[in-house]
Design an enzyme around this catalytic site. Structure first.
Site, PDB file in Angstrom:
ATOM      1  N   HIS A 292      33.858  46.378  35.617  1.00  0.00           N
ATOM      2  CA  HIS A 292      34.672  45.154  35.574  1.00  0.00           C
ATOM      3  C   HIS A 292      33.841  43.892  35.794  1.00  0.00           C
ATOM      4  CE1 HIS A 292      38.874  43.284  36.589  1.00  0.00           C
ATOM      5  NE2 HIS A 292      38.537  43.139  35.317  1.00  0.00           N
TER       6      HIS A 292
ATOM      7  N   CYS B 242      39.563  42.007  42.905  1.00  0.00           N
ATOM      8  CA  CYS B 242      38.539  43.041  42.825  1.00  0.00           C
ATOM      9  C   CYS B 242      37.209  42.585  42.236  1.00  0.00           C
ATOM     10  CB  CYS B 242      39.075  44.227  42.032  1.00  0.00           C
ATOM     11  SG  CYS B 242      39.828  43.781  40.443  1.00  0.00           S
TER      12      CYS B 242
END
Length: 498
Positions: A71, A6
């Site tokens: 993130h 991701c």
């Protein structure tokens, strides 16, 4: 096509450059990987050597809005507000409990966020925030760029109570049957080539028929909850679409929906790190409690393979199952309501230059606001959106990937693959003989990567391997990255459902 995990994909999405240039050459430090500590390109945050998509759009007069997973740097100075987003509500880490707001590190603009934790569910809350942000400045007539970074259906699989039983009994036949159904459906829709995939399924873990009745029931329930999460996601995306329509902006908005990696195969009980998290959090993964706020589970490799259809493996791997992601575009004036397939190779690296071209924003070149930056590497496919059928990438172009030691190179119809154990998904199975060496596949005729033809074409393997080395040299790829203490991980018991 995306990266196998991701955060590297998101770094490429927001920068238009390779993940190593963007600072996400790895998601993990030396505690999990050998050879990455202190290396340029492995800083594990969206680095200052790139100019980001929201920065460039903001400078050209766009509102830049974000809600959801970041993130790309949790320390102050690395947040979305620091990288071009004017309004943001973000989960700074890579994942979090979908019902828990207080423990997982959320930021709103430049402060740690405060919300009513009693009314928090990630998908609903992210949508509420985006609608709020879009509405807040709509009257000033500035155009907007919105990044809706939903975490659903990322584990832990959790849904509101009224969604818990919407798919009850739908998956009792198991992941093997579902995978076959998905392949046939995809082929009938035209989303995969019309080929025979019956011999191309390489299973990881037990076949459905080998599970005992209790395990079958538990696994089926996991997929029911996963599907309910997707339906809930669809509902809230629908709320966002309806809001754009209500303010007269839907037909003035280009919408791209995509996944940031292949299907997630993690299984909490088989991965010692996650199993400890379940124990420490006192979660209850009994059958009757799955999907609630007090459960913490994922759905496992069998369902991930079903979700990947004919493609080999899933998230964490450079095979097609890990890097070929679902995606679609909606835009005003498209040819029909049913749309069309585009079969050329497109990369997540191409998204930033496409959006910039559609917005009429010039690419930054090698400098931005007085600092040196890496020029955008991707190519705009704005022409494809407008109906141009010419490929944006030539047949002689090559596309390299490296993450956590795994690597691949695609040129035309041929793909070179080097596999090794994934870093954060415990691999409790035998290591295939094909790993730790180059494999070669004809993707046009074998998209499932079933027939390794490297032995038949040694000169082509050597040529493509040399191109991968050129890619690695140009992007600062560290060679020989491997899992730290992999032998210890292999010795841990696989077991069944605990």
């Amino acid at each position: 096509h995306v990266l196998p995990m991701c955060a590297p994909t998101r770094a490429v999405l927001l920068s238009g450059v390779d993940n190593h240039i963007a600072g996400l050459g790895s998601m993990f430090d030396s505690g999990m990987l050998e050879g990455v500590s202190g290396q340029v390109g492995y800083e594990r945050y969206l680095h200052e050597r790139v100019a980001t998509l929201p920065e460039l759009l903001r400078d050209d007069g766009y509102q830049t809005l974000m809600a959801g997973k970041w993130h790309l740097g949790a320390s102050e100075g690395m947040w979305p507000i620091d990288r071009g987003f004017e309004q943001s509500f973000t989960l700074l880490a890579g994942s979090g409990d979908h019902f828990s707001f207080l423990e997982d590190g959320y930021a709103e603009n430049d402060v740690i966020a405060e919300l009513d934790a009693e009314d928090f569910y990630s998908t609903r809350t992210y949508t509420d925030k985006l609608i709020e942000f879009v509405s807040k400045n709509h009257s000033d007539e500035r155009p907007f760029f919105a990044y809706a970074a939903y975490t659903a259906p990322h584990w832990p699989l959790q849904v509101p109570d009224d969604y818990l039983d919407r798919y009850k009994g739908e998956y009792d036949e198991g992941f093997d049957v579902l995978r076959g159904q998905r392949i046939e459906r995809a082929r009938s829709l035209g989303s995969i080539p019309d080929l025979d995939y019956s011999e191309s399924i390489e299973a990881t873990g037990p076949a459905w028929a080998d599970l005992d009745p209790a395990d079958k029931q538990h696994y089926a329930r996991r997929m029911e909850i996963y599907s309910a999460m997707v339906e809930n996601l669809d509902h809230h995306i629908g709320r966002l679409i309806n809001h754009l329509e209500s303010i007269g902006e839907l037909e003035n908005t280009v919408i791209l929906f995509m996944s940031d990696n292949g299907a997630e195969s993690d299984e909490m009980e088989r991965n010692p790190v996650f199993a400890e998290r379940v124990r420490r959090g006192n979660y209850n993964n009994d059958l009757g409690n799955l999907g609630t706020a007090s459960s913490y589970m994922s759905y496992g490799a069998g369902w991930a393979q079903a979700s990947s259809g004919p493609f080999l493996r899933f998230k964490n791997f450079v095979t097609e199952g890990g890097t070929r992601a679902p995606a679609f575009l909606y835009f005003s004036g498209q040819e029909s309501t049913t749309g069309r397939w585009d079969r050329q190779y497109l990369s997540v690296m191409d998204i930033a230059p496409t959006i910039l071209q559609l917005a009429g924003v010039e690419l930054p070149g090698s400098s931005y606001r007085g600092r040196e930056v890496s020029p955008i590497e991707g190519k705009s496919f704005a022409g494809v959106i407008r109906g141009d059928q010419d490929p944006i990438h030539g047949a002689d172009e090559s596309f390299g990937i490296e993450l956590h030691g795994a690597r691949s190179l695609r040129r035309g119809d041929y793909k070179l693959v080097w596999e090794q154990p994934p870093v954060n998904s415990w691999w409790g199975y035998a290591v295939p003989e094909s790993w730790y060496r180059w494999q070669l596949y004809d993707i046009a005729n074998d998209p499932a990567e079933h027939n390794d033809i490297s032995m038949q074409h040694p000169a082509l393997v050597e040529e493509l391997a040399s191109l991968w080395e050129d890619y690695a040299d140009a992007h600062g790829v560290v060679r020989g990255v491997r899992i730290a203490n992999f032998e210890r991980w292999q010795q841990l018991p696989s077991g069944g459902i605990q």
